[in-house]
Design a protein around this motif. Sequence first.
Motif, PDB file in Angstrom:
ATOM      1  N   UNK A  94     -47.980  44.327 -28.805  1.00 39.28           N
ATOM      2  CA  UNK A  94     -47.208  43.098 -28.643  1.00 39.28           C
ATOM      3  C   UNK A  94     -46.492  42.816 -29.956  1.00 39.28           C
ATOM      4  N   UNK A  95     -45.177  42.613 -29.898  1.00 42.05           N
ATOM      5  CA  UNK A  95     -44.421  42.282 -31.098  1.00 42.05           C
ATOM      6  C   UNK A  95     -44.506  40.769 -31.308  1.00 42.05           C
ATOM      7  N   UNK A  96     -45.068  40.396 -32.454  1.00 42.61           N
ATOM      8  CA  UNK A  96     -45.234  38.978 -32.768  1.00 42.61           C
ATOM      9  C   UNK A  96     -44.028  38.404 -33.492  1.00 42.61           C
ATOM     10  N   UNK A  97     -43.419  39.208 -34.354  1.00 44.08           N
ATOM     11  CA  UNK A  97     -42.220  38.796 -35.092  1.00 44.08           C
ATOM     12  C   UNK A  97     -41.367  40.022 -35.353  1.00 44.08           C
ATOM     13  N   UNK A 100     -39.261  46.118 -33.372  1.00 46.91           N
ATOM     14  CA  UNK A 100     -39.749  47.474 -33.617  1.00 46.91           C
ATOM     15  C   UNK A 100     -39.103  48.414 -32.611  1.00 46.91           C
ATOM     16  N   UNK A 101     -39.011  49.679 -32.961  1.00 41.58           N
ATOM     17  CA  UNK A 101     -38.509  50.692 -32.046  1.00 41.58           C
ATOM     18  C   UNK A 101     -39.655  51.628 -31.702  1.00 41.58           C
ATOM     19  N   UNK A 109     -37.084  52.720 -27.150  1.00 35.62           N
ATOM     20  CA  UNK A 109     -37.039  51.361 -26.619  1.00 35.62           C
ATOM     21  C   UNK A 109     -37.129  50.391 -27.791  1.00 35.62           C
ATOM     22  N   UNK A 110     -36.236  49.414 -27.810  1.00 36.43           N
ATOM     23  CA  UNK A 110     -36.283  48.342 -28.809  1.00 36.43           C
ATOM     24  C   UNK A 110     -37.253  47.285 -28.297  1.00 36.43           C
ATOM     25  N   UNK A 111     -38.197  46.901 -29.140  1.00 37.64           N
ATOM     26  CA  UNK A 111     -39.193  45.893 -28.778  1.00 37.64           C
ATOM     27  C   UNK A 111     -38.981  44.683 -29.685  1.00 37.64           C
ATOM     28  N   UNK A 128     -41.590  52.359 -35.201  1.00 33.46           N
ATOM     29  CA  UNK A 128     -40.910  52.250 -36.487  1.00 33.46           C
ATOM     30  C   UNK A 128     -40.169  50.921 -36.590  1.00 33.46           C
ATOM     31  N   UNK A 129     -40.128  50.381 -37.787  1.00 29.94           N
ATOM     32  CA  UNK A 129     -39.272  49.228 -38.060  1.00 29.94           C
ATOM     33  C   UNK A 129     -37.996  49.790 -38.663  1.00 29.94           C
ATOM     34  N   UNK A 130     -36.993  49.980 -37.828  1.00 31.54           N
ATOM     35  CA  UNK A 130     -35.728  50.522 -38.329  1.00 31.54           C
ATOM     36  C   UNK A 130     -34.667  49.424 -38.461  1.00 31.54           C
TER      37      UNK A 130
END
Length: 164
Positions: A94-97, A100-101, A109-111, A128-130
């Motif tokens: 789960x992306x909180x802030x 991420x890819x 997929x971009x999350x 990854x955080x791109x």
Amino acid sequence: MNDSDLQIAGDILEVPHLLKPPREHPVTVAEFVGLARAIAADRFQWEHLVRYDATTRWYHRLRTGHGYEVWLLSWVPGQSTGLHDHGRSFGVLTVLEGTLTERTLIGRRMLRTGAQRVFAPGCVHQVVNDTLELAVSLHVYYPALTEMPTHTTPPAKRARSRVR
């Protein structure tokens, strides 16, 4: 719905023996997704713990339960997991802030903040955080994570080699 419908059906709360007792610990994928959503929504549980480290990905085990564990991770721009799987564990990311890819054998997929991703045991992916922004994510693993095998073949090449 009218009053006669209620009279015919009755009130389920009047027959407590038909209600399932709430589980102490999640056991289904949906319940683990719900656990992750509940933790994500309660910033008080995790926000004060987040740290950012430019030299390595930061992580903190937030909670353990009956056979599962919950991890909090931070990501500075450019940080990556590398290509890996989670052995016999399934997971909920789960992306909180931030954003991420996730790269898998079938694409990327971009999350964005609030996005959730469920993955099965053996699922090979890279996170990854791109972007140029900081990111925070929550990871639930069941059973608890005991291995994280790395892979060297890029997802695109692996997918092509399986087609032949």
